[in-house]
Design an enzyme around this catalytic site. Sequence first.
Site, short mmCIF file in Angstrom:
data_model
loop_
_atom_site.label_atom_id
_atom_site.label_comp_id
_atom_site.label_asym_id
_atom_site.label_seq_id
_atom_site.Cartn_x
_atom_site.Cartn_y
_atom_site.Cartn_z
N GLU A 267 0.82 -1.22 0.00
CA GLU A 267 0.00 0.00 0.00
C GLU A 267 0.85 1.26 0.00
O GLU A 267 0.61 2.22 0.74
CB GLU A 267 -0.98 -0.02 1.19
CG GLU A 267 -1.93 -1.21 1.13
CD GLU A 267 -2.98 -1.25 2.24
OE1 GLU A 267 -2.73 -0.68 3.30
OE2 GLU A 267 -4.04 -1.86 2.02
N ASP A 346 -8.29 -9.20 4.31
CA ASP A 346 -8.04 -8.04 5.16
C ASP A 346 -9.06 -7.92 6.30
O ASP A 346 -9.92 -7.04 6.24
CB ASP A 346 -8.07 -6.77 4.29
CG ASP A 346 -7.53 -5.56 5.02
OD1 ASP A 346 -7.02 -5.73 6.14
OD2 ASP A 346 -7.62 -4.45 4.48
N GLU A 374 -12.44 -2.09 12.29
CA GLU A 374 -12.51 -1.46 10.98
C GLU A 374 -13.66 -2.01 10.14
O GLU A 374 -14.44 -1.25 9.58
CB GLU A 374 -11.17 -1.66 10.24
CG GLU A 374 -11.19 -1.12 8.82
CD GLU A 374 -9.85 -1.25 8.10
OE1 GLU A 374 -8.89 -1.75 8.71
OE2 GLU A 374 -9.78 -0.84 6.93
C1 GCV Z 1 -2.45 0.49 8.34
C2 GCV Z 1 -6.07 -2.21 5.71
C3 GCV Z 1 -6.46 -0.89 6.33
C4 GCV Z 1 -5.31 0.09 6.32
C5 GCV Z 1 -4.13 -0.57 7.03
C6 GCV Z 1 -3.78 -1.86 6.30
C7 GCV Z 1 -2.65 -2.62 6.97
O1 GCV Z 1 -5.89 -2.07 4.33
O2 GCV Z 1 -7.58 -0.38 5.66
O3 GCV Z 1 -5.71 1.25 6.99
O4 GCV Z 1 -3.01 0.28 7.08
O5 GCV Z 1 -4.91 -2.69 6.28
O6 GCV Z 1 -2.96 -3.56 7.70
O7 GCV Z 1 -1.50 -2.30 6.76
#
Ligand code: GCV
Length: 645
Positions: A267, A346, A374
């Site tokens: 990411e 995720d 989340e």
């Molecule tokens: C910290 C998901 C979340 C992101 C997070 C990522 C991760 O994609 O939406 O906010 O980033 O996981 O675990 O690195």
Amino acid sequence: MTIPELTDVHAAWLPPEAFRAIGSRRTLVRADGPLAETVRAEVTRARAGYGDGSEGPYDLVLGLDAAEGADGYAIARRDGVTTVTGGDPAGLLYGFFHVVRLGEAAFGADRETEHHRPAMRRRMLDHWDNIDVHPVMGQVERGYAGGSIFWDKGAPRADLTRVRAYARLLAASGVNAVAINNVNVHATEAHLLTDRLGEVAAIAAELRPYGIRVHLSVNFASPIALGGLPTADPLDEGVRAWWARTTEQVYATIPDFGGYVVKADSEGQPGPFAYGRTHADGANMLAEALAPFGGVVHWRAFVYNHRQDWRDRSTDRARAAYDHFAPLDGRFLDNAILQVKHGPMDFQTREPVSPVILEMRGTRLAVELQVTQEYTGQQRHVCYLAPMWSEILAFENVAEAGDLVAVSNAGDDRYWTGHPLAQANLYAFGRLAWDPGLDPAAVLDEWIDLTFAWPGESLRRTLHAMMDGSWRTYERYTAPLGVGFMVRPGHHYGPDVDGYEYTPWGTYHFADRDGVGVDRTRATGTGFTDQYPRPWSDVYESLERCPDELLLFFHHVPYGHVLHSGSTVIQHIYDTHFAGAEEAAETRLHWEKLADTGAVDPDLYARVKERLDEQVRCAEEWRDQINAYFFRKSGVPDARGRRIP
Ligand code: GCV
């Protein structure tokens, strides 16, 4: 050692009354050193609250015996004396909190000696806290409980009393490590490793009295950003020397520093791929820098292509972690721990266990859970996650991972977690990391007893009715049968069935007029099922054997496909969504019966009630959007003739 006193903050599972049984008795601590001092301070405080000053024989004696092992302890009661024997000072502390949990029961009938040792060596919480308020993600990424307890709008908090109180709560649940900053390490936060290390040391000083080590998320490109080097190539001698020097400095400042956490090539975070190196090269470089000091690197396996073309049906995000890491099995150093999200995608409400965990037997693993909600209601919905974690931990070799890690749900909110009932998730994480075999309902009882000081049966029944099945209720009114997502893009709250369907994120459901689900079979799909060992590769491959709750994770099926339950997929979608929204409404009714009974504090009552109103609203929205979407796609009416908008 000062025990934190917070007047405006909810005491969570350590209210003064939780110490009544100990405080009204005489205790002897036969040990020395900082953690023994903590226990002594706890005893003194309990005694100040509940003791009558009387002299007499000791009721509780705490001492040490290395035979109980690291962090372990034994507890027994004979001839009117309860004894706790810690294998080391940390074990003494955990044994003390065991007595707190037992309350009066610790001082009743005789008890045979019980030995307790943690299943997981590291029981760790990761904070996704930023120093600066991130323009999109805020002070705490995926935080639903206010700001950070460590930083406030760019600056460290001057008063860290709250951090000490947090450490105390965590120690009482068994947690022994905390990574304090976001794995997405932005420019300001990268400096915690060097010129802002003092902030880390200050936090470490608050965690230490409760046996918690501090860990730090670091940016893989730090040698460039902080060291002025032209490269961050893990095989470059200059880079290696920079990490060695920097790490030495960290330990000179914080001798019990736990180690680094790294999100690399994920990411947008930098990583070894830029230099044509493997993730083993990257992780081992940091492991080598940490090894002389006994530190570890938690290297995250959350590596996938987030710029996928949605038209491309051959790329499967679920495959990514295994494709990247399985070939590296056996190539990580001993203090390089691969941190793997529990599922291949995720942190969805329902996912199969990641095949990386099942297959990478030659690598030290940390399994990563998400306490912060989340994808499970963002601490506006009641969603007790222990039943999900318990299922995950009971699967194959998962509980054999050395470390259990979770993203924390705590913030500077008065109730720590926004939703007061979400405190139970934080508590349960620690307890399950200690003993993955614990029954989630029994853990909830512990939490209820401590938080509400051994309340009457009616409050206990209400909380069980609201929480025991809340994860399954949440699952019923959100994305069906393991297909996942269907959330609003970006913030991930509330329904948006096609929100991610035509995006680069790799999170698709492929619904059309005939059917829904992701074909991950080897016969006709992405071949993801092949990443599992037998029997799971066959179980998931087979339409007949695949468990209903994961059907759409592994298969694309027509709406008329009949589940093991006897229902068709489309009817299951309608039924579960009507049922789930109804259950949310029932949850609120349970709570409302407590109004004006005095069973819970009025402020806490109001906070939960406000969240339940939102949960009921949101569950109805989920129900209506999902049902309407699938009715419009399929044209199949509800067999029970209910109204679908
Ligand atoms: C910290 C998901 C979340 C992101 C997070 C990522 C991760 O994609 O939406 O906010 O980033 O996981 O675990 O690195």
